[in-house]
Design a protein around this motif. Structure first.
Motif, PDB file in Angstrom:
ATOM      1  N   MET A   1      13.975   6.189   8.823  1.00 10.38           N
ATOM      2  CA  MET A   1      14.104   4.916   9.727  1.00 10.38           C
ATOM      3  C   MET A   1      12.889   3.993   9.401  1.00 10.38           C
ATOM      4  N   VAL A   2      13.040   2.623   9.467  1.00  9.35           N
ATOM      5  CA  VAL A   2      12.352   1.776   9.284  1.00  9.35           C
ATOM      6  C   VAL A   2      11.349   1.763  10.505  1.00  9.35           C
ATOM      7  N   ARG A   3       9.772   1.793  10.465  1.00  8.22           N
ATOM      8  CA  ARG A   3       9.086   1.653  11.630  1.00  8.22           C
ATOM      9  C   ARG A   3       8.365   0.368  11.481  1.00  8.22           C
ATOM     10  N   GLU A   4       7.850   0.080  12.684  1.00  8.12           N
ATOM     11  CA  GLU A   4       7.057  -1.253  12.812  1.00  8.12           C
ATOM     12  C   GLU A   4       5.424  -1.025  12.021  1.00  8.12           C
ATOM     13  N   VAL A   5       5.261  -2.040  11.479  1.00  6.98           N
ATOM     14  CA  VAL A   5       3.892  -1.970  10.398  1.00  6.98           C
ATOM     15  C   VAL A   5       3.030  -2.538  11.738  1.00  6.98           C
ATOM     16  N   ASP A  33      10.128   7.927   6.515  1.00  2.00           N
ATOM     17  CA  ASP A  33      10.004   6.810   7.287  1.00  2.00           C
ATOM     18  C   ASP A  33       8.969   5.861   6.490  1.00  2.00           C
ATOM     19  N   MET A  34       7.858   6.421   6.169  1.00  8.73           N
ATOM     20  CA  MET A  34       6.956   5.354   5.297  1.00  8.73           C
ATOM     21  C   MET A  34       7.653   4.745   4.349  1.00  8.73           C
ATOM     22  N   LYS A  35       8.451   5.519   3.461  1.00  6.74           N
ATOM     23  CA  LYS A  35       9.065   4.963   2.353  1.00  6.74           C
ATOM     24  C   LYS A  35       9.827   3.915   2.569  1.00  6.74           C
ATOM     25  N   GLU A  36      11.009   4.083   3.746  1.00  2.00           N
ATOM     26  CA  GLU A  36      11.788   3.158   4.090  1.00  2.00           C
ATOM     27  C   GLU A  36      11.201   1.700   4.559  1.00  2.00           C
ATOM     28  N   THR A  37      10.038   2.145   5.180  1.00  2.00           N
ATOM     29  CA  THR A  37       9.241   1.053   5.767  1.00  2.00           C
ATOM     30  C   THR A  37       8.494   0.153   4.675  1.00  2.00           C
ATOM     31  N   MET A  38       7.853   0.883   3.813  1.00  2.00           N
ATOM     32  CA  MET A  38       7.347   0.013   2.854  1.00  2.00           C
ATOM     33  C   MET A  38       8.297  -0.551   1.773  1.00  2.00           C
ATOM     34  N   TYR A  39       9.437  -0.185   1.606  1.00  2.00           N
ATOM     35  CA  TYR A  39      10.477  -0.691   0.691  1.00  2.00           C
ATOM     36  C   TYR A  39      11.145  -2.053   1.618  1.00  2.00           C
ATOM     37  N   ALA A  40      11.215  -1.694   2.927  1.00  2.00           N
ATOM     38  CA  ALA A  40      11.690  -3.212   3.714  1.00  2.00           C
ATOM     39  C   ALA A  40      10.772  -4.057   3.695  1.00  2.00           C
ATOM     40  N   GLY A  43       6.340  -3.822   0.044  1.00  2.00           N
ATOM     41  CA  GLY A  43       5.101  -3.289  -0.403  1.00  2.00           C
ATOM     42  C   GLY A  43       4.996  -2.311  -1.511  1.00  2.00           C
ATOM     43  N   ILE A  44       3.676  -2.075  -2.160  1.00  2.00           N
ATOM     44  CA  ILE A  44       3.482  -1.161  -3.138  1.00  2.00           C
ATOM     45  C   ILE A  44       3.018  -0.003  -2.770  1.00  2.00           C
ATOM     46  N   GLY A  45       2.049  -0.171  -1.520  1.00  2.00           N
ATOM     47  CA  GLY A  45       1.281   1.007  -0.930  1.00  2.00           C
ATOM     48  C   GLY A  45       1.644   1.132   0.621  1.00  2.00           C
ATOM     49  N   LEU A  46       1.591   2.285   1.419  1.00  2.00           N
ATOM     50  CA  LEU A  46       1.336   2.229   2.733  1.00  2.00           C
ATOM     51  C   LEU A  46       0.536   3.612   3.075  1.00  2.00           C
ATOM     52  N   ALA A  47      -0.312   3.397   4.086  1.00  2.00           N
ATOM     53  CA  ALA A  47      -0.672   4.554   4.771  1.00  2.00           C
ATOM     54  C   ALA A  47      -0.296   4.940   6.141  1.00  2.00           C
ATOM     55  N   GLN A  92      -6.939  -9.111  -7.055  1.00  2.00           N
ATOM     56  CA  GLN A  92      -6.501  -9.786  -5.965  1.00  2.00           C
ATOM     57  C   GLN A  92      -5.474  -8.766  -5.000  1.00  2.00           C
ATOM     58  N   GLU A  93      -6.025  -8.559  -3.441  1.00  2.00           N
ATOM     59  CA  GLU A  93      -5.254  -7.566  -2.877  1.00  2.00           C
ATOM     60  C   GLU A  93      -4.647  -8.197  -1.719  1.00  2.00           C
ATOM     61  N   GLY A  94      -3.646  -7.617  -1.389  1.00  2.00           N
ATOM     62  CA  GLY A  94      -3.069  -7.837  -0.239  1.00  2.00           C
ATOM     63  C   GLY A  94      -2.855  -6.628   0.553  1.00  2.00           C
ATOM     64  N   CYS A  95      -2.297  -7.051   1.807  1.00  2.00           N
ATOM     65  CA  CYS A  95      -1.998  -5.721   2.735  1.00  2.00           C
ATOM     66  C   CYS A  95      -0.824  -6.017   3.652  1.00  2.00           C
ATOM     67  N   LEU A  96       0.054  -5.206   3.949  1.00  2.00           N
ATOM     68  CA  LEU A  96       1.355  -5.152   4.975  1.00  2.00           C
ATOM     69  C   LEU A  96       0.852  -5.335   6.336  1.00  2.00           C
TER      70      LEU A  96
END
Ligand code: CO
Length: 171
Positions: A1-5, A33-40, A43-47, A92-96
Motif C-alpha cells: 500500500m502506498v503510504r503518505e510521505v 509499503d515502503m517499497k511501493e511508496t518509494m517507487y510511487a 525515490g532511491i531511498g526511504l526510511a 548533491q542530495e535530495g529527499c522525498l
C-alpha cells in the motif's frame, strides 16, 4: 500500500527510531509499503519514519549503469550501524520529505556497515560511491536528522525562507 510521505517540517521526522525486534510478517508488510511508496514517489531511498513508523528500517534502490531502477537491486536494511568510516565526498542530495530541494552535502566516502535483512540474518559489508552516501542519508533519518541540518547557517536560512514561501503558496 502506498503510504503518505511526511513532509518537512513534520515533527515526526525528528523522532529517534527504535530497533526492530521481530523479523515477522508485520516487518515484511512495512517493507512492502515502503517499497511501493518509494517507487510511487520516484525515490532511491526511504526510511520508515518518512511514512510515520519510528523503526530502524530503510530501503535503498539505486539505478544501474543504464539508469534503470530494477526491483531486484532493492536493499532492505534493518537495524543498521556504521562500524567504520573513511574519507569524505560531496554529492548533491535530495529527499522525498523535502521535495524539489537539492543541496551539496559532505559525507564519509567509504563506510563499513552492519545490518540485518528481512529474515533477521546479519550482514556486514563495505560500501562506497552513491550506496555509501544513500546509506548515510537514510541512517540520519532513523536518528531524527535531515540533510538540510548539514547546510551552512546562511544556506539554511535561505532554505527556511524559500520553504515557508513554498508551503504558503501551497506548492
Ligand atoms: Co531523505
Amino acid at each position: 500500500m502506498v503510504r503518505e510521505v511526511l513532509i518537512y517540517p513534520d515533527r515526526r521526522l525528528k523522532l529517534v527510531s527504535k530497533d526492530v525486534e521481530n523479523f515477522d510478517a508485520q516487518l515484511h508488510s512495512l517493507l512492502e509499503d515502503m517499497k511501493e511508496t518509494m517507487y510511487a514517489s520516484d525515490g532511491i531511498g526511504l526510511a520508515a519514519i518518512q511514512i510515520g513508523v519510528a523503526k530502524n528500517v530503510l530501503i535503498i534502490n539505486l539505478a544501474d549503469e543504464e539508469g534503470e531502477q530494477s526491483p531486484e537491486d532493492l536493499q532492505e536494511i534493518i537495524n543498521p550501524v556504521i562500524l567504520e568510516a573513511h574519507g569524505s565526498v560531496t554529492y548533491q542530495e535530495g529527499c522525498l520529505s523535502i521535495p524539489s530541494v537539492y543541496e551539496d552535502i559532505e559525507r564519509k566516502k567509504e563506510i563499513r556497515v552492519r545490518y540485518f535483512n528481512r529474515d533477521g540474518e546479519m550482514i556486514e559489508k563495505d560500501l562506497d560511491s552513491l550506496m555509501s552516501i544513500a546509506f548515510q542519508h537514510e541512517l540520519d533519518h532513523l536518528q531524527g536528522h535531515l540533510f538540510i541540518e548539514k547546510l551552512s547557517y546562511l544556506k539554511r536560512k535561505k532554505f527556511e525562507k524559500d520553504w515557508k514561501k513554498k508551503i504558503k503558496e501551497g506548492k
